[in-house]
Design an enzyme around this catalytic site. Structure first.
Site: not given
Length: 556
Positions: A341, A344, A439, A515
């Site tokens: 993504h 990010e 991410h 994350e």
């Protein structure tokens, strides 16, 4: 060459070109006269040679017109009338008659070509002469000269549409740079009304326009408190992520800080903040960007080392190389892939931290590279990064939903998700023992792993590897935690089009999604910087230490 310079050059060279035009006119006229003179003898012979000179007895005569004009043309020139009224004779013997007519047709064709060429050159000389006279009379460049000069103007100097009128003294907004994303709807001396551009539509998987990333520059702001208002923030992909978020700002695009008075209005759907700028220009972003130029510098620096090898896996839809850096000689194969993504950007900051640690020549890094081979893709979605997207590539594909087909939706494909296609092909060829997909999370203010307990055939071995990896990360970094996260899927209910699920099932290996927060780490808040590039890189160091702890347990 700028348009203004070309125009000035055209005017300055106008008279000189006119002299050449007149010279060209005289030259063409002379050639026209010579052509007519060369054709005259042949025409004379055609008009005055009797049939007897050809030794053909005359039985009868008749006029047979040979048209030189297009069908339907009523007017004929005097020269054409002379040609078309040449009498053709017939001989009693068919062979002799045919030979005579053939010679006449050949001669007539030659005369026609000569006359056409003479008329063409005459017309050209007249046009050049008239154009040159006009130029001398008006003192301006000829149309032909203007066309020639216009052709030298680069298309970069030609604007498709005029820019919006800028009022001096007001705040100037721009996103015309790598990863920029904003639309300025209205600006004044102390207030700006903005709108985020959405990603392309994500068909087949998400079926929506993703939107949350913004990045722009504000100029003419020193010494004044300006309010910035993003009016469509309520339409973002993660509307619930705005409360508690503080905008990132920088005066030099190197040191980033947080604007503490950032507020989101549930009533109006607007994200707003104010800043009394210390400099004339300030940059604002959803998170500190990692530009494509920085990416190229990282690639060049690492690839120049004898300890690394740069591998291009393929091309993206925008024609950018998909780059993988390979380091180490050990039997265990560790993959670290960042930025599926593109918005990010903290993921690529972490990848830089991993690479910096591997090349710091410490005892730990030497052990790591002797025990494992590392395959690192710092940015798997460069197109989306440059375009200023939140979650998609150039075609609108969410790469983290492209690792397997879903129903009638086929993935990955070269037409829609070549980034995943090329990476998965490399994985199949090289193998995998540990995979970390890096991410950033918009909502959760913490660092955590997402597991893959819902994949088909999830084994006790994989479960133990995951729990041991959690413990190793907790030991390696006080920025990591296990309380907050996504939770686990029900058995056999995992989405196999998600990267970590596909990799864990495909290679029966340890695979996680790491994350990081867009906001801050609630366990260790930093009121000035929030979660930052520097903290992301340090977490990359910690990730390597945790992987080092796990290497003996990996299959290898």
């Amino acid at each position: 060459m700028p348009t203004t310079e070309c125009t000035a050059l055209a005017h300055s060279q106008g008279p000189s070109l006119t002299r050449w035009q007149l010279l060209g006119a005289v030259t063409l006229a002379t050639l026209s006269i010579c052509t007519l003179a060369a054709s005259a003898p042949k025409m004379s012979r055609m008009l005055h040679t009797p049939a007897a000179s050809k030794h053909i007895p005359v039985k009868s005569t008749q006029s047979r017109p040979i048209s030189l004009a297009p069908s339907g043309t009523q007017r004929r020139s005097s020269l054409e009338h002379i040609v078309t009224s040449i009498p053709l004779v017939r001989h009693a013997h068919a062979e002799q008659q045919t030979s005579w007519e053939t010679q006449q047709r050949r001669a007539t064709s030659e005369i026609q070509a000569s006359l056409t060429w003479a008329l063409f050159m005459g017309a050209g000389s007249l046009a050049l002469a008239l154009t040159g006279m006009r130029t001398l009379w008006a003192g301006s460049p000829s149309p032909m000269h203007q066309m020639a000069m216009a052709a030298t103007v680069s298309t970069r100097d030609v604007k498709v549409a005029p820019p919006k009128e800028y009022i001096p003294g007001t705040v100037h907004i721009s996103d015309s740079f790598d990863a920029g994303n904003i639309i300025c709807e209205e600006t004044s001396v102390d207030a700006v009304r903005l709108r985020i551009k959405p990603d392309p539509y994500t068909a087949g998987t998400d079926n929506c326009h993703h939107m949350q990333w913004f990045y722009f520059r504000a100029s003419n702001v020193k010494g004044r408190k300006v309010k910035y208002d993003i009016v469509n923030a309520g339409d973002a992909s993660y509307k619930s992520a705005w409360p508690g978020y503080n905008t990132c700002a920088s005066y030099d695009r190197r040191a980033w800080f947080r604007v503490r008075d950032t507020e989101f209005s549930e009533e109006t759907g607007s994200l707003s903040w104010s800043l009394d700028a210390e400099h004339e220009t300030v940059w604002f972003a959803y998170f500190a960007p990692y530009s494509y130029e920085q990416h190229q510098e990282l690639i060049a620096r690492v690839a120049a080392s004898p300890l690394a090898r740069l591998v291009v896996l393929g091309d993206t839809l925008d024609g950018r190389p998909l780059e993988m850096l390979t380091m180490g000689t050990g039997p265990r194969k560790v993959w670290i892939v960042a930025r599926q993504h593109p918005g990010e950007s903290m993921a690529e900051w972490l990848a830089q931290g991993v690479l910096d640690k591997l090349f710091d020549d410490s005892a730990e890094s030497q052990v790591l590279m002797s025990a494992a081979t590392f395959y690192i893709i710092p940015n798997i979605n460069p197109d989306g990064s440059v375009r200023g997207h939140l979650r998609t590539n150039a075609s609108g594909a969410n790469l983290n939903r492209e690792w397997a087909s879903t129903g009638d939706y086929m993935a990955p494909t070269l037409e829609r998700s070549p980034e995943v296609y090329h990476t998965l092909r490399a994985l199949d060829a090289l193998g995998c023992d540990c995979y970390v997909d890096v991410h950033g999370d918009e909502e959760i203010a913490a660092n955590f792993f997402a597991d893959n307990a819902g994949i088909p055939g999830y084994s006790t071995r994989q479960d133990k590897l995951h729990k041991d990896f959690l413990a190793a990360m907790m030991a390696a970094s006080d920025e990591f935690q296990t309380e907050l996260g996504y939770g686990s899927d029900e058995p056999n209910m995992a989405n196999m089009a998600i990267c970590q699920n596909q990799i864990a099932a495909r290679f029966d290996c340890l695979a996680v999604t790491l994350e990081m927060p867009f906001k801050d780490n609630l366990n260790k808040p930093d009121l000035i910087h929030g979660w930052s590039p520097e903290r992301s890189m340090r977490l990359g160091h910690s990730l390597l230490s945790a992987i080092g702890t796990m290497l003996p347990a990996l299959r290898g």
